[in-house]
Structure formats: C-alpha cells, structure tokens
Design a protein around this motif. Structure first.
Motif, PDB file in Angstrom:
ATOM      1  N   LYS A 281      -7.535   0.199  -3.189  1.00 33.09           N
ATOM      2  CA  LYS A 281      -6.301   0.028  -2.919  1.00 33.09           C
ATOM      3  C   LYS A 281      -5.598   1.419  -2.931  1.00 33.09           C
ATOM      4  O   LYS A 281      -4.866   1.762  -1.996  1.00 33.09           O
ATOM      5  CB  LYS A 281      -5.674  -0.744  -3.898  1.00 33.09           C
ATOM      6  CG  LYS A 281      -4.200  -0.942  -3.718  1.00 33.09           C
ATOM      7  CD  LYS A 281      -3.479  -1.746  -4.836  1.00 33.09           C
ATOM      8  CE  LYS A 281      -1.974  -1.896  -4.571  1.00 33.09           C
ATOM      9  NZ  LYS A 281      -1.325  -2.693  -5.918  1.00 33.09           N
ATOM     10  N   ASP A 282      -6.309   2.328  -3.749  1.00 39.53           N
ATOM     11  CA  ASP A 282      -5.936   3.623  -3.626  1.00 39.53           C
ATOM     12  C   ASP A 282      -6.127   4.312  -2.460  1.00 39.53           C
ATOM     13  O   ASP A 282      -5.208   5.185  -1.877  1.00 39.53           O
ATOM     14  CB  ASP A 282      -6.323   4.209  -4.890  1.00 39.53           C
ATOM     15  CG  ASP A 282      -5.875   5.650  -5.320  1.00 39.53           C
ATOM     16  OD1 ASP A 282      -4.533   5.692  -5.379  1.00 39.53           O
ATOM     17  OD2 ASP A 282      -6.542   6.722  -5.605  1.00 39.53           O
TER      18      ASP A 282
ATOM     19  N   GLU B 189      -0.301   6.660   4.145  1.00 39.98           N
ATOM     20  CA  GLU B 189       0.464   7.853   3.768  1.00 39.98           C
ATOM     21  C   GLU B 189       0.190   9.007   5.058  1.00 39.98           C
ATOM     22  O   GLU B 189       1.303   9.458   5.397  1.00 39.98           O
ATOM     23  CB  GLU B 189       0.240   8.069   2.466  1.00 39.98           C
ATOM     24  CG  GLU B 189       1.751   8.970   1.930  1.00 39.98           C
ATOM     25  CD  GLU B 189       1.345   9.386   0.313  1.00 39.98           C
ATOM     26  OE1 GLU B 189       1.143   8.327  -0.445  1.00 39.98           O
ATOM     27  OE2 GLU B 189       1.015  10.371  -0.132  1.00 39.98           O
TER      28      GLU B 189
ATOM     29  N   LEU C 271       0.752  -1.193   0.058  1.00 37.69           N
ATOM     30  CA  LEU C 271      -0.002  -0.125   0.074  1.00 37.69           C
ATOM     31  C   LEU C 271       0.887   1.298   0.029  1.00 37.69           C
ATOM     32  O   LEU C 271       0.598   2.278  -0.558  1.00 37.69           O
ATOM     33  CB  LEU C 271      -1.061  -0.095   1.060  1.00 37.69           C
ATOM     34  CG  LEU C 271      -1.909  -1.118   1.169  1.00 37.69           C
ATOM     35  CD1 LEU C 271      -2.871  -1.335   2.507  1.00 37.69           C
ATOM     36  CD2 LEU C 271      -2.737  -0.801   0.099  1.00 37.69           C
TER      37      LEU C 271
ATOM     38  N   HIS D  89      -0.765   6.861  -6.817  1.00 35.52           N
ATOM     39  CA  HIS D  89      -2.177   7.559  -6.505  1.00 35.52           C
ATOM     40  C   HIS D  89      -2.552   8.276  -7.854  1.00 35.52           C
ATOM     41  O   HIS D  89      -1.582   8.545  -8.716  1.00 35.52           O
ATOM     42  CB  HIS D  89      -1.919   8.940  -5.782  1.00 35.52           C
ATOM     43  CG  HIS D  89      -1.829   8.395  -4.324  1.00 35.52           C
ATOM     44  ND1 HIS D  89      -2.986   8.225  -3.514  1.00 35.52           N
ATOM     45  CD2 HIS D  89      -0.635   8.381  -3.410  1.00 35.52           C
ATOM     46  CE1 HIS D  89      -2.578   7.807  -2.376  1.00 35.52           C
ATOM     47  NE2 HIS D  89      -1.296   7.999  -2.222  1.00 35.52           N
TER      48      HIS D  89
ATOM     49  N   VAL E  88      -9.504  -1.386  -6.992  1.00 36.76           N
ATOM     50  CA  VAL E  88      -8.641  -0.662  -7.592  1.00 36.76           C
ATOM     51  C   VAL E  88      -8.657   0.615  -6.922  1.00 36.76           C
ATOM     52  O   VAL E  88      -7.789   1.169  -6.226  1.00 36.76           O
ATOM     53  CB  VAL E  88      -8.898  -0.233  -9.059  1.00 36.76           C
ATOM     54  CG1 VAL E  88      -8.097   0.667  -9.704  1.00 36.76           C
ATOM     55  CG2 VAL E  88      -8.863  -1.552  -9.940  1.00 36.76           C
ATOM     56  N   VAL E  89      -9.741   1.367  -6.561  1.00 34.58           N
ATOM     57  CA  VAL E  89      -9.987   2.362  -5.799  1.00 34.58           C
ATOM     58  C   VAL E  89      -9.843   2.200  -4.479  1.00 34.58           C
ATOM     59  O   VAL E  89      -9.192   3.021  -3.542  1.00 34.58           O
ATOM     60  CB  VAL E  89     -11.540   3.035  -6.033  1.00 34.58           C
ATOM     61  CG1 VAL E  89     -11.627   4.256  -5.323  1.00 34.58           C
ATOM     62  CG2 VAL E  89     -11.886   3.184  -7.562  1.00 34.58           C
TER      63      VAL E  89
ATOM     64  N   LEU F 116      -6.768   3.229   0.560  1.00 36.98           N
ATOM     65  CA  LEU F 116      -5.907   2.629   1.820  1.00 36.98           C
ATOM     66  C   LEU F 116      -4.431   3.222   1.839  1.00 36.98           C
ATOM     67  O   LEU F 116      -3.887   3.709   2.515  1.00 36.98           O
ATOM     68  CB  LEU F 116      -5.927   0.891   1.542  1.00 36.98           C
ATOM     69  CG  LEU F 116      -7.307   0.150   2.021  1.00 36.98           C
ATOM     70  CD1 LEU F 116      -7.225  -1.164   1.590  1.00 36.98           C
ATOM     71  CD2 LEU F 116      -7.811   0.483   3.091  1.00 36.98           C
ATOM     72  N   ALA F 117      -3.952   3.355   0.413  1.00 27.23           N
ATOM     73  CA  ALA F 117      -2.486   3.777   0.401  1.00 27.23           C
ATOM     74  C   ALA F 117      -2.506   5.001   1.145  1.00 27.23           C
ATOM     75  O   ALA F 117      -1.666   5.554   1.691  1.00 27.23           O
ATOM     76  CB  ALA F 117      -2.049   3.499  -1.150  1.00 27.23           C
ATOM     77  N   MET F 118      -3.453   5.876   0.651  1.00 23.49           N
ATOM     78  CA  MET F 118      -3.650   7.400   1.147  1.00 23.49           C
ATOM     79  C   MET F 118      -3.782   7.644   2.565  1.00 23.49           C
ATOM     80  O   MET F 118      -3.090   8.285   3.154  1.00 23.49           O
ATOM     81  CB  MET F 118      -4.934   8.119   0.432  1.00 23.49           C
ATOM     82  CG  MET F 118      -5.173   9.234   0.907  1.00 23.49           C
ATOM     83  SD  MET F 118      -6.617   9.902   0.066  1.00 23.49           S
ATOM     84  CE  MET F 118      -6.856  11.262   1.234  1.00 23.49           C
TER      85      MET F 118
ATOM     86  N   ARG G  76     -12.083   9.882  -0.281  1.00 26.19           N
ATOM     87  CA  ARG G  76     -10.643  10.679  -0.344  1.00 26.19           C
ATOM     88  C   ARG G  76     -11.204  11.941   0.430  1.00 26.19           C
ATOM     89  O   ARG G  76     -10.349  12.407   1.331  1.00 26.19           O
ATOM     90  CB  ARG G  76     -10.012  10.660  -1.579  1.00 26.19           C
ATOM     91  CG  ARG G  76      -9.690   9.129  -1.972  1.00 26.19           C
ATOM     92  CD  ARG G  76      -9.544   9.298  -3.550  1.00 26.19           C
ATOM     93  NE  ARG G  76      -8.312  10.144  -3.883  1.00 26.19           N
ATOM     94  CZ  ARG G  76      -7.100   9.898  -3.987  1.00 26.19           C
ATOM     95  NH1 ARG G  76      -6.731   8.839  -3.539  1.00 26.19           N
ATOM     96  NH2 ARG G  76      -6.349  10.777  -4.612  1.00 26.19           N
TER      97      ARG G  76
ATOM     98  N   ARG H 223      -3.068  14.613  -3.086  1.00 24.58           N
ATOM     99  CA  ARG H 223      -3.255  14.414  -4.343  1.00 24.58           C
ATOM    100  C   ARG H 223      -4.724  14.622  -4.691  1.00 24.58           C
ATOM    101  O   ARG H 223      -5.298  13.656  -5.616  1.00 24.58           O
ATOM    102  CB  ARG H 223      -2.586  12.861  -4.721  1.00 24.58           C
ATOM    103  CG  ARG H 223      -1.066  13.087  -4.811  1.00 24.58           C
ATOM    104  CD  ARG H 223      -0.475  11.596  -5.054  1.00 24.58           C
ATOM    105  NE  ARG H 223       0.764  11.721  -4.745  1.00 24.58           N
ATOM    106  CZ  ARG H 223       1.739  11.573  -3.784  1.00 24.58           C
ATOM    107  NH1 ARG H 223       0.761  11.598  -2.778  1.00 24.58           N
ATOM    108  NH2 ARG H 223       2.827  11.664  -3.824  1.00 24.58           N
TER     109      ARG H 223
ATOM    110  N   MET I 241     -13.584   9.335  -4.908  1.00 22.76           N
ATOM    111  CA  MET I 241     -13.484  10.806  -4.540  1.00 22.76           C
ATOM    112  C   MET I 241     -13.800  11.109  -3.166  1.00 22.76           C
ATOM    113  O   MET I 241     -13.369  11.745  -2.333  1.00 22.76           O
ATOM    114  CB  MET I 241     -13.699  11.697  -5.650  1.00 22.76           C
ATOM    115  CG  MET I 241     -13.061  11.439  -6.872  1.00 22.76           C
ATOM    116  SD  MET I 241     -11.334  12.283  -6.743  1.00 22.76           S
ATOM    117  CE  MET I 241     -11.885  13.874  -7.270  1.00 22.76           C
TER     118      MET I 241
END
Ligand SMILES: Nc1ncnc2c1ncn2[C@@H]1O[C@H](COP(=O)(O)OP(=O)(O)OP(=O)(O)O)[C@@H](O)[C@H]1O
Ligand code: SF4
Ligand SMILES: [Mg+2]
Lengths: 301, 359
Positions: free
Chosen positions: B209-210, B217, A271, A276, B206-207, B212-214, B180, B160, B177
């Motif tokens: 994973k994005d 971070e 992750l 992004h 796909v969304v 979760l990564a956010m 986020r 982002r 979105m």
C-alpha cells in the motif's frame, strides 16, 4: 483426544554479528498452538514479510530445529526423528507446498517425473501401471488428470496447473498435514480461488489438515478455521479466523486489515491518503501484548 | 528525435494521447527440432494512453501482459519479435520501432522508464545504490557530480527515502525499500512515461500500500503517465484511471476503472471481478473452468469460447472485434450489448457448502 501437531513454546534464534556488536535475533519467538487429529482444519498464519512465518513452517516440516521449545507430530518429538526410515515416515505424513511452483520443478524435467518418483518412494508402487495409477489418482483429486500432464515440461503448464500438480504430488503419500507457504501469492484471483477451494475439499473430503501461510487476508477469511497473526516472530493475535478478521484487536492486526485494498474503494483515493512510513511498516506498539482469544477449537464438527 | 514540447505540464489535460499503440502484434518465434513454433503473446492490440493517466493492464498469468509492455517499451529481444503494428509516443518524432538502439538509449529513463517484473533486480547486487544512480541518470541530467547528487538527494527526500540509502548495497535493504529505490531511479529524470510490471506483487500488504501510494504521488506531482501491469484487480481498482483487460494475447475490454467494475460487459471481466475474495464475504467463489489457452495454438474465433458460459456458435468461428458499446467502453464479445448483464448471468448457482456452516 489425540493431537496431530503440538507446537509448544517454540523459539528460533539466529546470531548476527558485525562491526557494531553481536546479538541474537528471534525469528520465531515463543509460539504455541495445537492441531487436533480428529478435526482437520485450515490453520492460517499471516504476517508481514520477515515475521517468521516461513521459519515456523520449516521447523514444522522438520527442516530446521527450534532453538527452544518442542514440536510433536502425533506424539513424537520431531527432534527424536532419526534415521532415514523414521524420516521417510514423517515425510509421508507431513508434506510441503511452496510459493513458486516454477522453482520447485526443474525446468528441464517433465513434471510427471516428480509424480512418478514420489509414487515410487512413498506409495510403494513399482510397476509402471501402478505408478501411473497413483499419479493419476492424485491429479484427479486436484481436478487434473495424468492425460493432461503427462510428458509436459513445467513451462508448458500454466502457473495454476503447475501449482495444482505440486499439490497433487504432495497428496500421493497420503499425508495428514500439508504446510503451504504462500501457495497463491503468484497467481491471479481466479486461480487463487481454485487453489483455496481445493484446500477446502482436501480438508472436508480427505480429512487433511492444512497450515496455510499467506499475506492475503481475503482468502484467509474465506477458508480458514483459525488464524494466528505474527509480527517480528511473535504471535500478536490468534483465534477463530472470522472473529479475528472481522474485529481485529492488536494494533498490528488492525493495520494489516486496513492495508488490504478492496474493489469497494475505487476512486476514494485511499492510496493518496496513505501515510509514508519511511522504512517498512510502522511499528505496532509492543507493550500491547498479544490479543489472544480462546484458541480452543472453533469448529463444531 | 525528442520533440521540443515533450515535457508534461502539471494539472490534468484530459484525453490528450501520449501513447498510441496500433494493431500491435509480437510473437515468440522459435524452432524446436527444425519445427517452427510461434507463441502469439501479443495479438492485434490497439490502445491509447492519455497524458496524466494511469492505464492498468490486467489479465491472468501468461496472458501476455509482460510481452505487451516489453514490446511497447521496445525492450523486446528475440525470440520475441514484433510482427506488425506501431507504437508512437507523442514526445518522440517517430515510431519507436524505427529508432536505433543508440537513439533509444538517449530516451530511456529520461523520457521513458520501464520498471520490469521482479525489478528489484535492476539494482546491481555488487554496486552501491549510488552507482546505480550514476549508471541510470548521470548523463541524462548532465550536471557536475556534486550538483547531480544534490538533485538525487532532494528527489529521494521527496519520496521520503533517506539519502543514506545511496551508501547501501541492494541486499542491505528490505524488499519494500528496494522497490522504492527502483521507483526513485525510474523517476529521477522526470520521464513523461513510466511502464511498471507487477511492481508490488512480491510485497506484503502493508508495504504494498505504501509503495503504491508513492507511485501515485510521484505520478501526480510530475504529471506523467503510467502503464501499470498487474494481475491483481484490487490493486487496479485503487490505482488505475482506466483499465484494459487482456485475455490470451488480446485486449478484450477497456473502460474507466469505476465503469469496468460497475458494468463489466465481457464475461471474462465479469468473472475476474466476481471471483475477488473480500474480507466479510463468505459467498462461494468459483474459478473459471478449464485452463488458459495455449498461445502457440489458440482456439479459433473468440479465444475465450472454451471457457465461456455464454458461448454461441459464432464465437467458435469468428473473432469478435473490440468495439465501443458505451462511451469510452470498448469490449470484444458477441454477447455483449450496451445493457449490463453478464455479471448476473455467469453467477454461480453452486449451493454454499462449507463456509456458512462453519462460521
Ligand atoms: N522467452 C519465452 N519464450 C517462449 N515463450 C515465452 C517466453 N516468455 C513468455 N512466453 C510465453 O508467452 C506467453 C505470455 O507470457 P507473458 O510473460 O507475457 O505473460 P504475463 O501475462 O506477463 O504473465 P504473468 O502474470 O505470469 O507475469 C505465455 O504463454 C508464455 O509461456
Ligand atoms: S464472444 Fe462469445 S465466447 Fe467470446 S466472450 Fe463473448 S460470448 Fe463468450
Ligand atoms: Mg508478467
């Protein structure tokens, strides 16, 4: 060989309009596939949210009509189904299962009410004992019984029990096709497996075909016979499920598979490395066209 | 009310507790036709979340995850009442249940953010996103409006997100979105502690994973701690530093994520891990027999006993205490020992039926 369902070049467009002009948007774009009557199968449709999966399901359920193309169920064009008798007859054979069982059942009505109502309408039962027998038989097929369900309100059943009750209700008319739109996305892995295992039993023992719509690639791998992958209304890849998922060809299918989290990657920081993309999933290249393997029947039954 | 040294520093400071929950009990207390009914959704939970840590809470639907974290956030409302126990944050000078609504509202979003289940709904549908930022954060940040929106824009960019989302109404944004934006709202004041309930369950892979990564971070960048709830064990595997497994209102196992996946000591945890489907795996997966217990009349003794393949006599009578059997690894099971075993013991012996034949 007779066909159960033919989806032939089906497109659904919606018009949009606004300050900056008008246009049409194809929610489903030229989709074709066939299910054979003699070989019940689990046919999976995967794809991002908004990729047209639900629109396609609603057309197959004859809830909305395609803009172009035809859908035939047992040889009959769905467009030609007119009048309440014909419609009832179609519904007897093609039954839906929805994503959220809590939305399907009215919270103020006991769940057995739906089972009894369906038994009266579709199974021609009228006496209480008959109606209850139909409901119980259907519940037994999904590993429940009327004794467990009778008199209970939706909130008194767990999500998994409620979803199985919804499936039992769909089985009462004796359908040959179930259209299940994300039936497991709300439930944990254990219940998820109980529902997909149930689909397999329905296919093998009751010879029901199932259109399984999901974004859970892992269960798709586990139970599907064939799969199509949709992006922006278009089928970008199709074929035998294991073959497609073991070795996806289209950039979007590859991205989809790469995005599936797995317990094997603990601590690998996948992750942390994810890119992004700003808005939604990245565009897969459109010019690649669809990676289509033979959509011929993969199963040698 | 808020301690001076409250803000988290950067860099990992191991095992410094930021949240201590002790013997927490919270029940839904209702009356049906004059008969009292209690749903014991949170029953005697003790846990600790450390600074800079993502603590995951897992468990099947209706086991009490949402009830637990609502209570921990002091966001519970009747009929969900706190029956006993304490919830202490290191940055608050007293138990959260001892604080007035007024004091709590000064802490919310600034020090303690709560992203609710289905939380895209915190965004008011008839207000532009910009207004939501004012509602949530303006008074906490306490700067003139221009400066405030500079801060907001920089924060969005760091996540982002284009600052142009401020002009949008929630329905004009995709689900991903919106989620986020919700996370941006929850983190704008750089809170020490974030509570998130199923923040990605409604999103496609796909969304998901994005998003979760956010979350990871921002957490790393701010050095905050997160209490992260989901039923999805694969999400936990990739997000959580430590994991607590809930069953029927109780915590039944807790360990560092890697340890719990490698050596689950509780039969329920072992089952959860075994039942995970994976691409490339066609071995038959079986669901647990039986249904989750009714929390208004839970089974006596170990609440898992009616469904447990290892249940013994004592399990029907006594409630196993959550005990540390290995360093950092607590489990509540009479059959568990520090040796690794239940995984193989509850392995299914059903012959592979359909899958192999078909592939
Ligand atoms: N408002 C309420 N009134 C009465 N009982 C409730 C209420 N809300 C939840 N419950 C009950 O409390 C128990 C725990 O529910 P909770 O929402 O905490 O579960 P959860 O683990 O978050 O489930 P999910 O994964 O489905 O979100 C369940 O038995 C549920 O039926
Ligand atoms: S205490 Fe007994 S019933 Fe509970 S999990 Fe352990 S073996 Fe099973
Ligand atoms: Mg919940």
């Amino acid at each position: 060989m007779s066909d159960l369902l033919i989806v032939d070049s089906v497109t659904k467009s919606y018009a949009f309009g606004g300050l900056f002009g008008r246009g049409t948007f194809k929610a489903v774009d030229n989709v074709s596939f066939t299910l054979e009557a003699a070989r019940p199968e689990i046919f999976t449709i995967v794809g991002e949210s908004g990729s047209g999966k639900t629109t396609l399901a609603r057309m197959i359920l004859n809830l909305i009509a395609p803009t172009s193309g035809t859908i035939r169920f047992r040889g009959t064009d769905l467009n030609a189904i007119r009048g309440s008798r014909a419609r009832m007859d179609f519904m007897r054979h093609v039954q839906p299962i929805f994503q959220n069982p809590f939305e399907v059942f009215n919270p103020l009505k006991k769940v057995d009410h739906y089972l009894f109502m369906t038994a009266r309408r579709f199974a021609g039962a009228s006496k209480t004992a008959e109606v209850e027998a139909h409901a119980d038989a259907a519940l037994q097929k999904v590993g429940l019984s009327l004794a467990e369900v009778k008199g209970r309100f939706p909130h008194e059943l767990s999500g998994g029990q409620l979803q199985r009750t919804a499936i039992a209700r769909a089985l009462i008319p004796g359908p040959s096709l179930l259209v299940a739109d994300e039936p497991v996305s709300m439930v944990d892995a254990s219940l998820r497996m109980s529902i997909v295992n149930l689909f397999r039993t329905l296919r093998d023992d009751l010879r029901v075909s199932i259109i399984y719509i999901t974004h859970d690639l892992a269960t798709a791998y586990y139970i599907s016979d064939r799969i199509i992958i949709m992006q922006k209304g278009v089928v970008v890849e199709s074929g035998p499920a294991r073959q497609v998922l073991d070795n996806p060809q289209h950039p979007y299918s590859i991205l989809l598979k790469e995005s599936v989290l797995s317990p094997e990657t603990i601590g690998e920081g996948i992750l942390g490395l994810a890119r992004h993309t700003g808005e939604g999933p990245p565009e897969a290249s459109a010019e690649g066209g669809a990676a289509t393997r033979t959509l011929a029947q993969p199963r040698s039954s | 009310m808020v301690k001076a040294n409250g803000k988290a520093g950067n860099g990992p400071v191991p095992a410094e507790p930021i949240l201590s929950v002790r013997n927490l009990r919270a029940y839904y207390q209702m009356q049906y036709f004059g008969i009292d009914r209690e749903v014991r959704a949170v029953d005697d939970i003790t846990l600790q979340v450390n600074r800079n840590e993502i603590y995951g809470v897992a468990g099947e639907s209706s086991c009490g995850k949402t009830s637990l974290i609502k209570t921990i956030a002091a966001a519970n409302r009747p009929p969900l009442n706190v029956i006993g126990g304490s919830v202490k944050y290191s940055f608050l000078d007293r138990d959260i249940f001892r604080m007035s609504e007024e004091e709590l509202s000064r802490v919310r979003w600034k020090h303690l953010s709560y992203i609710m289940q289905g939380s895209m709904n915190v965004l008011n549908p008839v207000r532009r996103i910009r207004k939501s930022f004012i509602d949530f954060a303006f008074r906490h940040i306490n700067k003139p409006e221009r400066e405030f929106f500079d801060i907001v824009a920089r924060h969005l960019e760091r996540l982002r997100l284009s600052p142009s989302v401020l002009k949008a109404y929630p329905h004009e944004l995709s689900g991903g979105m919106r989620q986020r934006v919700t996370i941006a709202l929850a983190t704008i004041c750089r809170p020490e502690f974030i509570i998130a309930d199923e923040p990605t369950t409604a999103l496609d892979v796909v969304v998901q994973k994005d998003v979760l990564a956010m979350i990871r971070e921002v957490q790393q960048e701010m050095g905050s701690s997160i209490l992260f709830v989901t039923h999805d064990m694969t999400v936990h595997a990739n997000m959580a530093d430590r994991l607590g497994i809930m069953y029927a209102g109780r915590l039944v196992e807790e360990a560092p994520t890697r340890e719990i996946f490698a050596n689950p000591l509780h039969p329920y945890t072992a089952h959860l891990i075994q039942s995970l489907p994976r691409i490339g795996d066609l071995s038959p997966k079986k669901a647990l027999p039986g249904a989750p217990p009714n929390l208004s009349d839970p089974p006596a003794g170990c609440r898992f006993h009616p469904r447990c393949p290892l249940a013994m006599d004592i399990c029907r009578r006594e409630n196993p205490a959550l005990t540390a059997l290995r360093p950092g690894h607590r489990v509540a099971c009479f059959a568990a020992s520090s040796e690794v075993r239940p995984v193989s013991e509850i392995r299914e012996t059903v012959p592979p039926k359909v899958a192999e034949a078909r592939s």
